[in-house]
Design a protein around this motif. Structure first.
Motif, short mmCIF file in Angstrom:
data_model
loop_
_atom_site.label_atom_id
_atom_site.label_comp_id
_atom_site.label_asym_id
_atom_site.label_seq_id
_atom_site.Cartn_x
_atom_site.Cartn_y
_atom_site.Cartn_z
N CYS A 132 0.86 -1.18 0.00
CA CYS A 132 0.00 0.00 0.00
C CYS A 132 0.90 1.22 0.00
N ARG A 133 0.61 2.20 -0.85
CA ARG A 133 1.44 3.39 -0.92
C ARG A 133 0.83 4.54 -0.13
N CYS A 134 -0.45 4.41 0.23
CA CYS A 134 -1.15 5.56 0.82
C CYS A 134 -1.10 5.60 2.35
N THR A 135 -1.18 4.45 3.02
CA THR A 135 -1.56 4.50 4.44
C THR A 135 -0.42 4.34 5.43
N GLY A 136 0.72 3.83 5.00
CA GLY A 136 1.75 3.51 5.99
C GLY A 136 1.36 2.32 6.85
N TYR A 137 0.27 1.66 6.52
CA TYR A 137 -0.22 0.43 7.16
C TYR A 137 -0.78 0.62 8.56
N GLN A 138 -0.56 1.78 9.17
CA GLN A 138 -0.94 1.94 10.56
C GLN A 138 -2.44 1.72 10.74
N ALA B 249 5.47 4.90 -7.04
CA ALA B 249 4.96 3.57 -6.67
C ALA B 249 3.49 3.58 -6.31
N ILE B 251 -0.12 2.42 -6.49
CA ILE B 251 -0.43 1.03 -6.85
C ILE B 251 -1.22 0.96 -8.17
N PHE B 304 0.50 11.09 -5.86
CA PHE B 304 1.73 11.52 -5.17
C PHE B 304 2.61 12.41 -6.05
N GLY B 710 -4.47 9.85 8.49
CA GLY B 710 -4.08 8.91 7.43
C GLY B 710 -3.09 9.54 6.46
N GLU B 713 0.31 9.68 8.26
CA GLU B 713 0.98 8.38 8.37
C GLU B 713 1.49 7.91 7.02
N GLY B 714 0.69 8.09 5.98
CA GLY B 714 1.13 7.69 4.65
C GLY B 714 2.33 8.48 4.18
N HIS B 717 5.38 7.27 6.00
CA HIS B 717 5.82 6.00 5.43
C HIS B 717 6.66 6.25 4.18
N ILE B 755 3.91 4.00 13.37
CA ILE B 755 3.91 5.45 13.15
C ILE B 755 2.86 6.06 14.05
#
Lengths: 181, 815
Positions: A132-138, B249, B251, B304, B710, B713-714, B717, B755
């Motif tokens: 996933c590129r958006c959420t950082g998985y948190q 990147a 998706i 992005f 969100g 955090e994204g 990341h 995070i």
């Protein structure tokens, strides 16, 4: 050639070209919740159940699935009646662009079927090949942990303890903005 | 378009006369902002804003019902699929293309080469920016002079993807191959292979020197940096930093579908951040009036910045015109890495002059940016290397920034979240940390002595020129970001591991961004009331997965006093929604959101007018709430539904209640972030583990806190990836060595540390209900904070990204 598949409990005959992967065949038959992000089994967006086992549909030769039972995201819940995992993703704001989310929800469903009370580490492991590129998985991780609680019948509190969702805010229904038009 | 050097106005990146040393008054940016009435609502008075309203498309997204561009395939039975022939040489000229075999293949509908009548031959830039573009027009849709492995040469439309791929394989290209250069330092040499002749570029950019492969040079200064550095009471420190070529990147790959509809309109259904810019650029390329092109955006699977460009759209449009049928082009993941866009890799040098007692007298940054084969976003991204992070230290009297942007025979770069700020933030925040250590100063207090606060006149943001780039700081939560971040990471109670060879350290870094491009943004919205009291909100703003559509609904609902469910949003379809510059520069909530607010207020005025007649009360006594208009005097109320029916059916002066709003501004208030990274390093092996990322962000009022977290955090990341992943490496021929996700180091769920995002609420009076931006500022901070944390843990400094165990081990051995 034609092959027989049971897709979301419906026995179906589908046309398959040689060398076609299962994701392409499913999408052509309207199951566009199956997403393709990578061209070959590396991002997890195309995850479906094939005979109860999670597979990346883009990495499955369609002909090899002859006779199989397939379950896609379209079988989990509807917009009016979400599956608890879907509900948790919505409540936790775990969805941004949403492209990888169907695959991640399938992975979560598989995890919770085998392990109804996973640790955070086990959740992260279960979605390790869902990029996933958006959420950082948190937030997806928090959502899956909360979904586990919900599915075990325990009412949830947001996993970070910081942003509990008030019931009147979780009940609102989807707005009708159809992206098609 | 003239050939004169562009003096671009946007994105903080252009050369200008150094600003005067005399302090200015900035009368156009007064501290006491004339804030619209009712913009500053106390938290308890907000009904929709700053509440976690459900994302309006979430139920579609989690059930797989949402439609992205590729999902439109189902609707076109005669859809053709496109594939592209790309250069296999890094630099050369195409001398012949053999297409006979492809043209004769079954199921092939069209084959285009640079010499085809149907292939556009105008020069353009792919950068999706305002007009005139502050990027050079240096490329063609299909290129005869190829400049990197991946340059598009020919394109095919065929009945399915397999047939298109076979046709592409059968096409043979002959080249006259030229020398090439992949290293930016070497490219800058006068003897290096030259990518562009002067006459191959239109709309040239300030400071261009194609003999040296330089696309642009920009410079700005306030005060006198050289004089400050020459003083004998200062320490002069200099450090150099290197960043990676990062992939977006996203998706969902770049995907675009073109057809001609029943009204002869050329329609693009496309995964883009910039529908209006794309329409204008297509009109230029195809010589079609803007009005005859329609660009519509379905759900977008991430952008992005990679889709703040017209990367693929001309190909399906050209092919659909040639083949006379709908054509879809979906890039492969391999193409995403070698032929789409990436973050500009840079070398940034930081220099400061600091007195014994820790006064920073001057900051001087210089960036060498590798823009790759073409110049899209090259100058403006480089400008932001200085103009975004440097204003953090607005109290420093002397500041200078310079950048050279050079071409190499490597893949194309472009806009990417952070837009130059990540590169500059690494250099500045890593550098200041090192200076604090040298002078034995507390790294946080050292920063605090110089950083921005409310009321500051920020001249550094304006030193690169640009209309309205200078600004007044009216909201600043830096202190609170620092304090809450410190508490969350446990800054004061760090425990060391029991093992002697393991060392733990916390590093921190600050960041500032902008909110929109000062003086160069536009958003517009319309709101129409339905007779049942619901509303259709038409907005040019572009939701690429961020939740912008939901924020628009919340802003409108707050004004109208209705439920969010009563607002249907339709965004980004150039036939049906008003103009918008697009989703970039952190502008969407601030600019397009303010347009929505104005449209809602315009509609509300009409609603109150109707309610006034219906209740026989003066409009000034009336207010909206819970789907009603009520009188504060009498308590009488009338529902929005009644007003809806009455306005279109019930009165001689019938009217359809419509609101419109359009917004542009000279302001670009910075959001702020304080990043903390907790790391454990093994002194024997150099291996390290990031235990936690904490990032506190001041984004003004968060319109939807859940969505804002969100975004934070994204972004963090993505910033973490910039610190620890190699990005897209290139070989000696400039070819990307990465072709899939297994090779590209996008950190997975198990590879990403926890995070913690902290939203610090301030009130930005120029934003809708106090909002400023959130999505970019946390993209900037992990590389410097992690470098600083490793320095704290084991005393070595890693200046070159990515940070790896090998580099730490080598540095430890050198110690």
């Amino acid at each position: 050639m034609e092959i027989q598949l049971t897709i979301n409990d419906e026995p179906t005959t589908v046309e398959v070209e040689s060398d076609e992967d299962l994701a392409t065949v499913l999408r052509r038959n309207g199951y566009t919740g199956v997403k393709c992000g990578c061209d070959g089994g590396a991002c997890g967006a195309s995850k479906v159940f094939v005979d109860d086992e999670v597979k990346m549909a883009c990495g499955v030769d369609a002909r090899s699935a002859e006779g199989a039972e397939i379950e896609t995201i379209e079988n989990l819940g509807t917009q009016d009646d979400l599956h608890p995992i879907q509900e948790a993703f919505v409540d936790h704001f775990a969805v941004q662009c949403g492209f990888c989310i169907p695959g991640m929800i399938i992975a979560a469903k598989s995890l919770l079927a085998d392990n109804p009370d996973p640790t955070e580490a086990e959740v992260r492991e279960a979605i390790d090949d869902n990029l996933c590129r958006c959420t950082g998985y948190q937030k997806p991780v928090e959502a899956i942990l909360d979904a586990a609680d919900r599915m075990r019948g325990e009412r949830s509190v947001a996993a970070d303890g910081g942003s509990r969702i008030e019931p009147d805010q979780t009940d609102c229904t989807a707005h009708g903005g159809d992206p098609d038009e | 378009m003239s050939d004169e050097p562009n003096d671009p106005q946007t994105d903080g990146g252009t050369a200008s006369e150094p600003a005067s040393k005399e302090p200015k008054e900035f009368e156009e940016h007064p501290l006491e902002w004339d804030e619209p009435e009712n913009n500053d609502k106390a938290p308890e008075d907000r009904k929709s804003v700053s509440r976690p309203a459900e994302k309006f498309d979430d139920r579609k997204l989690v059930t797989g019902q949402a439609k992205y561009t590729a999902d439109y395939e189902q609707r076109f039975p005669d859809l053709a699929h496109a594939a592209v022939v790309r250069s296999t040489v890094p630099h050369g000229r195409v001398t012949a293309i053999e297409t006979d075999e492809a043209e004769e293949m079954d199921g092939v509908y069209a084959v285009l080469t640079p010499w085809s009548d149907a292939a556009p031959d105008a020069k353009y830039t792919s950068a999706g920016q305002s007009y005139p573009e502050p990027s050079p027009w240096d490329m063609n849709v299909l290129n005869e002079h190829v400049r990197y492995v991946g340059d598009p040469i020919a394109a095919v439309a065929a009945e399915d993807a397999a047939a298109a791929a076979s046709a592409v394989e059968s096409i043979e290209v002959e080249y006259e191959e030229y020398d090439h250069v992949v290293d930016p330092e070497e490219a800058f040499d006068e003897d290096a292979p030259q990518l562009f002749d002067d006459d191959e570029v239109e709309n040239k950019i300030v400071g261009h020197d194609y003999d040296r492969n330089r696309m642009s040079n920009i410079e700005g200064e306030i005060g006198d940096v050289d004089a400050a550095i020459d003083r004998d009471d200062v320490h002069v420190h200099e450090t150099e930093w290197e960043t990676i070529r990062q992939s977006h990147a996203q998706i969902e790959k770049h995907t675009s579908l073109a057809y001609t509809d029943e009204d002869d309109r050329k329609v693009l259904v496309t995964s883009t951040q910039v529908p209006n810019h794309t329409r204008r650029q297509l009109a230029h390329l195809f010589d079609i009036p803007i009005r005859d092109i329609r660009v519509k955006k379905p759900r977008v699977g991430g952008g992005f910045g990679g889709k703040q460009a017209m990367v693929v759209e001309p190909l399906p449009l050209a092919l659909s015109l040639a083949a006379d049928r709908p054509v879809m082009y979906e890039a492969s993941r391999d193409e995403e890495f070698y032929a789409m866009r990436s973050r500009h890799p840079m070398t940034v040098r930081a220099r400061t002059a600091v007195t014994d007692d820790g006064e920073i007298e001057a900051i001087d940054l210089y960036a060498l940016s590798n823009t790759g084969a073409y110049g899209s976003h090259g100058m403006t991204v480089a400008g932001n290397v200085g103009s975004k992070p440097m204003p953090l230290y607005s109290k420093v009297p002397n500041a200078r920034f310079e950048a050279d942007i050079v071409h190499t025979n490597t893949p194309q770069t472009g806009a990417m979240r952070g837009y130059g700020a990540p590169q500059g933030t690494l250099a500045l925040e890593g550098h200041l940390d090192e200076v604090a250590r040298d002078l034995d100063l507390d790294p946080i207090e050292f920063r605090r002595d110089h950083y921005m606060e409310v009321g500051d006149l920020d001249e550094i943001a304006g030193m690169m020129g640009g209309e309205g780039a200078e600004r007044r700081i009216r909201s600043c939560g830096l202190d609170e970001c620092v304090e809450r971040g410190k508490a969350a990471i446990g800054w004061d109670e760090l425990e060391q591991p029991a093992e002697d060879h393991l060392h733990r350290g916390i590093g921190m870094a600050l960041s500032a961004q902008g909110t929109g491009v000062a003086g160069d943004e536009l958003g517009a919205a319309q709101l129409m009331m339905n007779e049942d009291g619901s509303f259709h909100l038409q907005v040019g703003g572009v939701d690429i997965g961020t939740g912008a559509d939901t924020a628009f609904i919340q802003i409108a609902a707050e004004v109208l006093g209705c439920d969010e469910d009563d607002i249907i949003v339709k965004s980004s379809d150039t036939d049906n929604t008003p103009f918008d510059y697009g989703a970039y520069a952190s502008s969407t909530t601030y600019i397009s959101g303010m347009a929505v607010k104005k449209a809602a207020e315009d509609a509300k005025e009409r609603i109150l007018d109707w309610a006034s007649r219906m209740l026989d009360e003066p409009a000034e006594n009336l207010e909206t709430r819970d789907g009603e208009v009520y009188s504060e005097e009498t308590g009488d109320a009338v529902t929005l539904e009644d007003i809806g029916y009455e306005s279109v059916y019930g009165h001689d002066d019938r009217e359809h209640i419509l609101g419109k709003g359009t917004h542009s501004t000279e302001e670009s208030p910075p959001p702020f972030a304080a990043q903390f990274v907790d790391v454990t390093v093994d002194e024997e092996t150099g291996e390290f583990e990031v235990n936690e990322l904490v990032v506190a962000v001041d984004c003004g009022v968060a319109i939807n806190p859940g969505m804002a977290e969100g975004q934070v955090e994204g972004a963090n990341h993505m910033s973490f990836e910039m610190a620890v992943s190699e990005g897209i490496t290139v070989d000696e021929r400039g070819r990307a060595e990465v072709s899939d996700f297994d090779q590209y180091g996008l950190p997975s769920a198990t590879e990403t540390p926890p995070i913690e995002s902290i939203l610090v609420e301030t009130h930005e009076p120029t934003g809708p209900f106090g909002a400023k931006s959130v999505a970019e500022v946390p993209t900037n901070t992990v590389p410097p904070a992690l470098s600083n944390a490793i320095r704290e843990a084991v005393g070595v400094r890693i200046n070159e990204m990515p940070i790896t165990a090998e580099k730490i081990k080598a540095a430890l051995e050198e110690r």
